[in-house]
Design an enzyme around this catalytic site. Structure first.
Site, short mmCIF file in Angstrom:
data_model
loop_
_atom_site.label_atom_id
_atom_site.label_comp_id
_atom_site.label_asym_id
_atom_site.label_seq_id
_atom_site.Cartn_x
_atom_site.Cartn_y
_atom_site.Cartn_z
N ASP A 292 0.82 -1.21 0.00
CA ASP A 292 0.00 0.00 0.00
C ASP A 292 0.86 1.26 0.00
OD1 ASP A 292 -2.28 -1.46 -0.15
OD2 ASP A 292 -3.03 -0.98 1.84
N TYR A 375 -9.76 -0.82 2.71
CA TYR A 375 -9.22 -0.68 4.07
C TYR A 375 -8.91 0.76 4.44
CZ TYR A 375 -8.36 -5.20 6.32
OH TYR A 375 -8.49 -6.37 6.98
NI NI Z 1 -7.18 -7.28 7.82
#
Ligand code: NI
Length: 627
Positions: A292, A375
């Site tokens: 990320d 996320y």
């Molecule tokens: Ni997770």
């Protein structure tokens, strides 16, 4: 007042983009991947005095889609391009523009439209498509020399649906990011049906009716910190806040005022990489092994924070600015939040006479939150009144989902609704901690507790001691946590000495760590080889910034820490950098759905012989009615 470590402002970014355009480096298929402050050297910073002219440099990472080439340009803010060099054979982090273009190409692809129709989906606008880097082998027949994404997809039955409740299994595409060509539509054919149990979490979809009475944080006299530009002064702490398009929130030049003297603890601290290996063999999970930070530049996805929601109390916000692929500059308002929190008691004692002394613990918090697709990651740094520093990552958002046959065994995923699978995965962070304990040089010690040998030194069998080992070279400093010996690591400065003649130090106290389940020989294991030690250390080099290397995108592996430390450099009395790998192993629970509550992982830095006594002793008792 401006300072050489201030993040690049919106005006400065505009100015740099203009220079890049004028030099022909940013136009047409020549895109901007990343624009970062080229931070001055420590020597330059030492020589700089407030009011001195600032020769601000920016580092632009550019992608030339025609020549398939990365270029690195150093640009003087207000002074034009100073240096350009080619970096052949690597790919930059994927751009938001790339993802948009890939998704558009996929939406127009007749093969995909037909495959969706076979699944009963005739409106492409109901399909949510994401563009992901390859974390596993690129399928045979696809040229891995091209810059690629693959695209999992989900159904959005209603405009405000939680799309992750409805994975479209067995259908993916692979797209060339430069030609925007859909190279392959992978249709597994006989796939599990799309799970249709909704995953509502918006307030207007749930009852959201569990209420408590108001809790107000009142600081009638304002907060106890002051902010001057990016410099912060709180209690006896002094530091500078920074921001980077790749790493997000950064702390610079962290000091503590001890008996009137500013003592340095850290030069620069950041989370230099974050990788999420998935452990399920379904293509929708196995391929998703995203870096990320290094592949997506998570700083770009920094949220604007809302008072009373993200942060509570007397808040001071900082805005940041980022530049996109075309050099358009965008300000992210309220990107970094600073506030104070009451953190229970700092210390307490009731003595034999009944006399009570107790102190409240106030902590200073600087934080930011990013959203990377499903996320959220919050980066929270805490400073404490006893000289401790804490980093905590807060993980929330929505788990990645795939679909399976309802009720069928799935060895590497949790069935969270009928046919809806949440694959097992890990979130592995790597902090880059350029500590300067009372400045430089520093060295690194490992400290372990062990029983003394039975005999005169240990007559009752209960005596134990500590053993200190100098981690003298890079090969010595590749270590794992060991709870059986209460192992910790401390960065020491042998000069000046502590008050009883020992070296002054800060120790790294690991918190939640995990161990990679992926084989070191796997694609992700090779690319994220840094995850096979909890601690690494290197002498500080300006170009050694990212533990999986500067360009992890589609990289075969071996770059970064494994490569640099092969030189086995000395770590004794050097400008030392610690790399701490930590994180979580996420075996999803049904309670992680539809949005998971915050999971925490992080570490602490604590003084060891740095102060004469507990600096928290000097904290004043609470005022008012405490007795
Ligand atoms: Ni997770």
């Amino acid at each position: 007042m401006s300072h050489p470590l201030d993040p690049l402002s919106a005006d400065e970014l505009e100015n740099v983009c203009e220079s890049l355009r004028n030099a022909g480096l940013l136009q047409g298929a020549r895109l901007l991947s990343m624009l970062q402050l080229e931070e001055p050297t420590k020597a330059a910073l030492r020589a700089w005095r407030p009011g001195d002219p600032l020769a601000r440099m920016a580092r632009a990472t550019l992608w030339d889609g025609t020549e398939q080439l990365v270029r690195i340009a150093l640009v003087e803010v207000g002074g034009g391009v100073r240096d350009v060099r080619d970096a052949p054979g690597v790919f930059p982090s994927v751009l938001a523009l790339d993802c948009d273009r890939a998704r558009e190409a996929v939406r127009r692809d007749e093969r995909l439209i037909a495959a969706l129709a076979r699944r009963g989906i005739t409106d492409i606008d109901l399909v949510h498509i994401e563009a992901w880097s390859f974390g596993s082998a690129v399928p045979a027949g696809i040229d891995a020399e091209r810059r690629l994404v693959w695209t999992p997809m989900w159904l959005r039955p209603e405009p405000d649906s939680n799309v992750y409740a409805h994975p479209i299994e067995g259908l993916r595409t692979i797209v060339d990011l430069d030609s925007c060509e859909v190279l392959l539509v992978e249709d597994d054919g006989d796939s599990p049906p799309i799970p249709m149990t909704p995953g509502p979490y918006r307030a207007d979809q749930t009852r959201a009716e569990v209420r408590l009475r108001d809790l107000a944080i009142v600081q009638a006299d304002g907060p106890s910190f002051s902010v001057d530009g990016w410099a912060v002064s709180w209690e006896r702490w002094r530091l500078r806040i920074g921001f980077d398009q790749r790493e997000g929130l950064v702390l610079h030049d962290v000091r503590f005022v001890d008996d009137g003297r500013e003592r340095q603890i850290a030069h620069r601290m950041s989370i230099a990489e974050l990788v999420i290996p998935y452990g399920d063999r379904a293509p929708g999970a196995q391929r998703k092994q995203a870096f990320d930070t290094g592949e997506f530049s998570l700083g770009i996805f920094t949220n604007s924070l809302a008072l009373g929601c993200d942060c509570l109390g007397e808040i001071v916000y900082l805005d940041v600015a980022v530049a996109d692929a075309l050099g358009n500059v965008q300000v992210i308002p309220q990107a970094i939040c600073m506030h104070e929190e009451d953190h229970g008691i700092l210390w307490k004692h009731t003595d034999q006479t009944g006399h009570v002394e107790v102190r409240r613990s106030r902590r200073f918090v600087v934080s930011s939150i990013v959203t990377v697709n499903n996320y959220e990651y919050g980066y929270f740094w805490y400073l404490y009144q006893d000289g401790s520093i804490e980093f905590e990552a807060k993980l929330t958002g929505i788990v990645l989902t795939t679909a399976g046959v309802p009720g069928a065994p799935s060895p590497s995923a949790t069935e969270i609704e009928q046919g809806l699978l949440a694959p097992y995965h890990q979130h592995i962070f790597c902090a880059r901690l350029d500590l300067d304990i009372d400045g430089v040089p520093n060295s690194l010690l490992e400290v372990e507790s062990e029983p003394l040998p039975a005999g005169p030194l240990n007559p009752e069998g209960s005596s134990y001691t500590t053993r200190q080992t100098v981690l003298a070279r890079e090969s010595d400093a590749q270590r794992e946590v060991n709870p059986f010996t209460s192992r910790y690591w401390k960065v020491v400065n042998a000069d000046p000495r502590g008050h009883l003649g020992g070296p002054v130090a800060y120790k790294l106290v690991p918190g939640a760590v995990t161990w990679p389940m992926a084989s070191p020989e796997s694609v992700i294991g090779r690319r994220a080889a840094f995850m096979y030690h909890h601690l690494w250390a290197t002498p500080n080099r300006r170009d050694e910034r990212y533990p999986a290397g500067e360009f992890p995108y589609q990289h075969p592996g071996g770059a970064g820490l494994p490569e640099w430390t092969a030189a086995d450099r000395s770590l004794e009395d050097v400008d030392l950098v610690l790399w701490h790998v930590f994180g979580t192993n996420h075996i999803p629970r049904s309670e992680d759905w539809p949005v998971m509550s915050v999971e925490r992982t992080g570490f602490m830095l604590k003084p060891v012989g740095f102060f004469r006594r507990n600096p928290g002793i000097d904290v004043a008792p609470p005022s008012g009615h405490c007795h």
